[in-house]
Design a protein around this motif. Structure first.
Motif, PDB file in Angstrom:
ATOM      1  N   GLU A  51      -6.330   0.158 -11.350  1.00  0.00           N
ATOM      2  CA  GLU A  51      -6.872  -1.179 -11.597  1.00  0.00           C
ATOM      3  C   GLU A  51      -6.146  -2.224 -10.754  1.00  0.00           C
ATOM      4  OE1 GLU A  51      -6.627  -1.905 -15.781  1.00  0.00           O
ATOM      5  OE2 GLU A  51      -8.655  -1.127 -16.159  1.00  0.00           O
ATOM      6  N   PHE A  52      -4.826  -2.074 -10.676  1.00  0.00           N
ATOM      7  CA  PHE A  52      -4.026  -3.024  -9.904  1.00  0.00           C
ATOM      8  C   PHE A  52      -4.430  -2.993  -8.426  1.00  0.00           C
ATOM      9  CE2 PHE A  52      -0.004  -4.197  -7.701  1.00  0.00           C
ATOM     10  CZ  PHE A  52       0.102  -5.497  -8.179  1.00  0.00           C
ATOM     11  N   ARG A  53      -4.651  -1.791  -7.899  1.00  0.00           N
ATOM     12  CA  ARG A  53      -5.072  -1.658  -6.509  1.00  0.00           C
ATOM     13  C   ARG A  53      -6.428  -2.331  -6.297  1.00  0.00           C
ATOM     14  NH1 ARG A  53      -5.011   3.461  -6.155  1.00  0.00           N
ATOM     15  NH2 ARG A  53      -3.066   3.822  -5.016  1.00  0.00           N
ATOM     16  N   GLN A  54      -7.347  -2.151  -7.227  1.00  0.00           N
ATOM     17  CA  GLN A  54      -8.667  -2.760  -7.106  1.00  0.00           C
ATOM     18  C   GLN A  54      -8.594  -4.288  -7.178  1.00  0.00           C
ATOM     19  OE1 GLN A  54     -11.097  -0.970 -10.127  1.00  0.00           O
ATOM     20  NE2 GLN A  54     -11.140   1.048  -9.148  1.00  0.00           N
ATOM     21  N   GLU A  55      -7.759  -4.809  -8.087  1.00  0.00           N
ATOM     22  CA  GLU A  55      -7.635  -6.253  -8.231  1.00  0.00           C
ATOM     23  C   GLU A  55      -7.006  -6.886  -6.990  1.00  0.00           C
ATOM     24  OE1 GLU A  55      -5.427  -6.927 -11.766  1.00  0.00           O
ATOM     25  OE2 GLU A  55      -7.060  -6.337 -13.117  1.00  0.00           O
ATOM     26  N   CYS A  56      -6.118  -6.144  -6.339  1.00  0.00           N
ATOM     27  CA  CYS A  56      -5.438  -6.683  -5.152  1.00  0.00           C
ATOM     28  C   CYS A  56      -6.220  -6.440  -3.867  1.00  0.00           C
ATOM     29  CB  CYS A  56      -4.039  -6.059  -5.023  1.00  0.00           C
ATOM     30  SG  CYS A  56      -2.894  -6.568  -6.313  1.00  0.00           S
ATOM     31  N   ALA A  57      -7.312  -5.727  -3.957  1.00  0.00           N
ATOM     32  CA  ALA A  57      -8.079  -5.409  -2.742  1.00  0.00           C
ATOM     33  C   ALA A  57      -8.529  -6.656  -1.983  1.00  0.00           C
ATOM     34  CB  ALA A  57      -9.275  -4.524  -3.095  1.00  0.00           C
ATOM     35  N   ASP A 112       0.825  -1.208   0.000  1.00  0.00           N
ATOM     36  CA  ASP A 112       0.000   0.000   0.000  1.00  0.00           C
ATOM     37  C   ASP A 112       0.861   1.260   0.000  1.00  0.00           C
ATOM     38  OD1 ASP A 112      -2.312  -1.468  -0.032  1.00  0.00           O
ATOM     39  OD2 ASP A 112      -2.706  -1.302   2.127  1.00  0.00           O
ATOM     40  N   GLN A 113       1.943   1.228   0.782  1.00  0.00           N
ATOM     41  CA  GLN A 113       2.823   2.394   0.842  1.00  0.00           C
ATOM     42  C   GLN A 113       3.464   2.683  -0.510  1.00  0.00           C
ATOM     43  OE1 GLN A 113       5.518   1.269   3.971  1.00  0.00           O
ATOM     44  NE2 GLN A 113       4.172   2.028   5.612  1.00  0.00           N
ATOM     45  N   HIS A 114       3.918   1.618  -1.183  1.00  0.00           N
ATOM     46  CA  HIS A 114       4.571   1.818  -2.480  1.00  0.00           C
ATOM     47  C   HIS A 114       3.569   2.248  -3.548  1.00  0.00           C
ATOM     48  CE1 HIS A 114       8.756   0.756  -1.834  1.00  0.00           C
ATOM     49  NE2 HIS A 114       8.357  -0.199  -1.007  1.00  0.00           N
ATOM     50  N   ILE A 115       2.346   1.697  -3.500  1.00  0.00           N
ATOM     51  CA  ILE A 115       1.330   2.120  -4.457  1.00  0.00           C
ATOM     52  C   ILE A 115       1.010   3.606  -4.257  1.00  0.00           C
ATOM     53  CG2 ILE A 115      -1.135   1.926  -4.978  1.00  0.00           C
ATOM     54  CD1 ILE A 115       0.431  -0.179  -6.371  1.00  0.00           C
ATOM     55  N   MET A 122       1.298   8.889 -18.989  1.00  0.00           N
ATOM     56  CA  MET A 122       1.203   8.978 -17.538  1.00  0.00           C
ATOM     57  C   MET A 122      -0.216   8.693 -17.059  1.00  0.00           C
ATOM     58  SD  MET A 122       4.264   9.498 -16.658  1.00  0.00           S
ATOM     59  CE  MET A 122       4.008   9.786 -14.908  1.00  0.00           C
ATOM     60  N   GLN A 123      -1.205   9.145 -17.813  1.00  0.00           N
ATOM     61  CA  GLN A 123      -2.591   8.853 -17.461  1.00  0.00           C
ATOM     62  C   GLN A 123      -2.875   7.350 -17.547  1.00  0.00           C
ATOM     63  OE1 GLN A 123      -4.911  11.283 -20.063  1.00  0.00           O
ATOM     64  NE2 GLN A 123      -4.467  13.194 -18.954  1.00  0.00           N
ATOM     65  N   ALA A 124      -2.311   6.708 -18.585  1.00  0.00           N
ATOM     66  CA  ALA A 124      -2.488   5.261 -18.717  1.00  0.00           C
ATOM     67  C   ALA A 124      -1.825   4.520 -17.559  1.00  0.00           C
ATOM     68  CB  ALA A 124      -1.893   4.795 -20.055  1.00  0.00           C
ATOM     69  N   LEU A 125      -0.665   5.008 -17.131  1.00  0.00           N
ATOM     70  CA  LEU A 125       0.024   4.394 -15.996  1.00  0.00           C
ATOM     71  C   LEU A 125      -0.795   4.551 -14.714  1.00  0.00           C
ATOM     72  CD1 LEU A 125       2.501   2.991 -14.831  1.00  0.00           C
ATOM     73  CD2 LEU A 125       3.596   5.231 -14.612  1.00  0.00           C
ATOM     74  N   GLN A 126      -1.367   5.734 -14.523  1.00  0.00           N
ATOM     75  CA  GLN A 126      -2.217   5.956 -13.351  1.00  0.00           C
ATOM     76  C   GLN A 126      -3.438   5.041 -13.385  1.00  0.00           C
ATOM     77  OE1 GLN A 126      -1.770   8.234 -10.574  1.00  0.00           O
ATOM     78  NE2 GLN A 126      -3.286   6.724  -9.929  1.00  0.00           N
TER      79      GLN A 126
END
Length: 394
Positions: free
Chosen positions: A247-253, A163-166, A238-242
């Motif tokens: 999405e990655f945060r949501q998938e790992c939730a 979470d900190q790194h994200i 940069m927008q695509a990276l964000q």
């Protein structure tokens, strides 16, 4: 008698009577393979170490003989304990109460009322079946409570780190977007200033032949065709990276939630502490101190009893008294540490003196820490807590 062991768990029948040993073997051989006998006391330890049986059947006609045989094995316990086994003792009705009490104390694992001529073959079969089943479960058992707790805490810590790194990555992306936006503004301002100065004649010495309108038109073209498109591409990237980070945060939730749930479970786990001390008062004192500290407590009154109990129940921490009759705490720790599955088991020595020799010998035997009598409650609790932490088990 020379038998050749195989890879499957073997059954060793120990007796001082060849006829009795042969009879018991006959009762078991039809249901189990790898059944061996040992009737020569001079070869008892050698046969045991060579066969390393999964089940030891004590087919002596008295309890005293069975205990004497086990005492002989205990002298070589360090090597014998490298492979756990289960012990079934055959007894008569006169000794059944005493044998049952010894099984409760884990000196033996099970008993069968067998003598005189009370041959309950099915009961003997079931006892051996249970012993082999327990041994199989032991060989495939999962991590201890402390080991599971350590891994769960590491998982929880990994989730926090993730979470900190994200969050840090999100801030970096935001800063990069701001930097790109600022860069675009700075470039626009620089080009406009350049064009304005040209139009005002500020740079006539270097550009005397240039028309002001043509210069402004060329600057506008550069801004439109050569500068803004690359900046837009970078901003879009940069927008695509964000978007990917979100999405990655949501998938790992769900996994993050599972890590938090595992950490909550760990907080409710009760590590098992084995207290090894021959002093009844000392055992009661330790029990009184630790009962409110969320530990499951086991007790052993001697080194041999401790080693026997750990063939069935694996503790998470051991509190080991140094001075005990027979096998002292240092020797018990040495033999315990010779067993691969207990190599990382924390052993905290309890000693009445801080003699350098005792400390050095204990450390060489594999002790992790010390507490000194008279016991300091807070220090004891702190040391147990320390060795329950993940870093203590790595």
């Amino acid at each position: 008698m020379r038998n050749t062991p195989t890879a499957a768990p073997s059954i060793l029948i120990a007796s001082d009577n060849a006829t009795d040993a042969s009879m018991v073997k006959g009762l078991l051989a039809g249901a189990f393979g790898n059944v061996f006998t040992c009737t020569d006391s001079a070869q008892a330890v050698e046969d045991f170490e060579r066969l390393m049986p999964g089940v030891l059947v004590l087919a002596f006609d008295t309890l005293e003989k069975s205990e004497r045989y086990c005492l002989g094995l205990d002298r070589r316990r360090g090597k014998i304990d490298s492979r756990p086994h289960r012990t079934v003792i055959l007894c008569d009705k006169e000794e059944v109460r005493q044998v049952a009490e010894l099984c409760i104390k884990q000196s033996f694992d099970d008993y069968v009322l067998f003598w005189p001529m009370n041959h309950d073959a099915q009961r003997l079969h079931m006892s051996v079946h249970h012993a082999l089943r327990e041994l199989s479960a032991r060989n495939h058992e999962g991590p201890s409570v402390a080991e599971f707790a350590a891994q769960a805490r590491r998982l929880s810590e990994l989730q926090v780190l993730f979470d900190q790194h994200i969050a840090s990555g999100g801030r970096r992306i935001e800063n990069a977007n701001l930097a790109i936006e600022q860069a675009g503004q700075d470039i626009d301002a620089a080009l406009q200033g350049f064009s304005r100065r040209l139009g005002q004649g500020a740079l006539q010495n270097g550009v005397q032949d240039l028309e002001s309108a043509a210069i402004e038109q060329e600057v506008a073209r550069l801004e439109r065709d050569e500068i803004h498109p690359p900046l837009r591409l970078v901003a879009e990237s940069m927008q695509a990276l964000q978007h990917w980070v979100d999405e990655f945060r949501q998938e790992c939730a769900p996994q993050a939630q599972a890590a938090r749930a595992a950490s909550a479970v760990v907080d409710r786990l009760r590590p098992t502490v084995l207290i090894v001390d021959d002093d009844d008062f000392q055992r009661k004192l330790l029990a009184r101190i630790l009962q409110a500290q969320n530990y499951e407590l086991l007790f052993a009154t001697s080194g041999a009893e401790a080693l026997n109990s750990m063939r069935k129940t694996r503790p998470d921490i051991v509190l080991m008294d140094v001075l005990m009759p027979g096998m002292d705490g240092i020797e018990t720790t040495r033999r315990l540490k010779a067993v691969p599955q207990f190599a990382n088991l924390p052993v905290i020595m309890i000693t009445g003196k801080s003699d350098g020799t005792v400390v050095a010998d204990s450390l060489r035997a594999g002790a992790a820490d010390f507490v000194v009598k008279p016991l300091d409650r807070d220090k004891l609790i702190a040391k147990l807590a320390r060795w329950s932490r993940p870093e203590a088990l790595s």
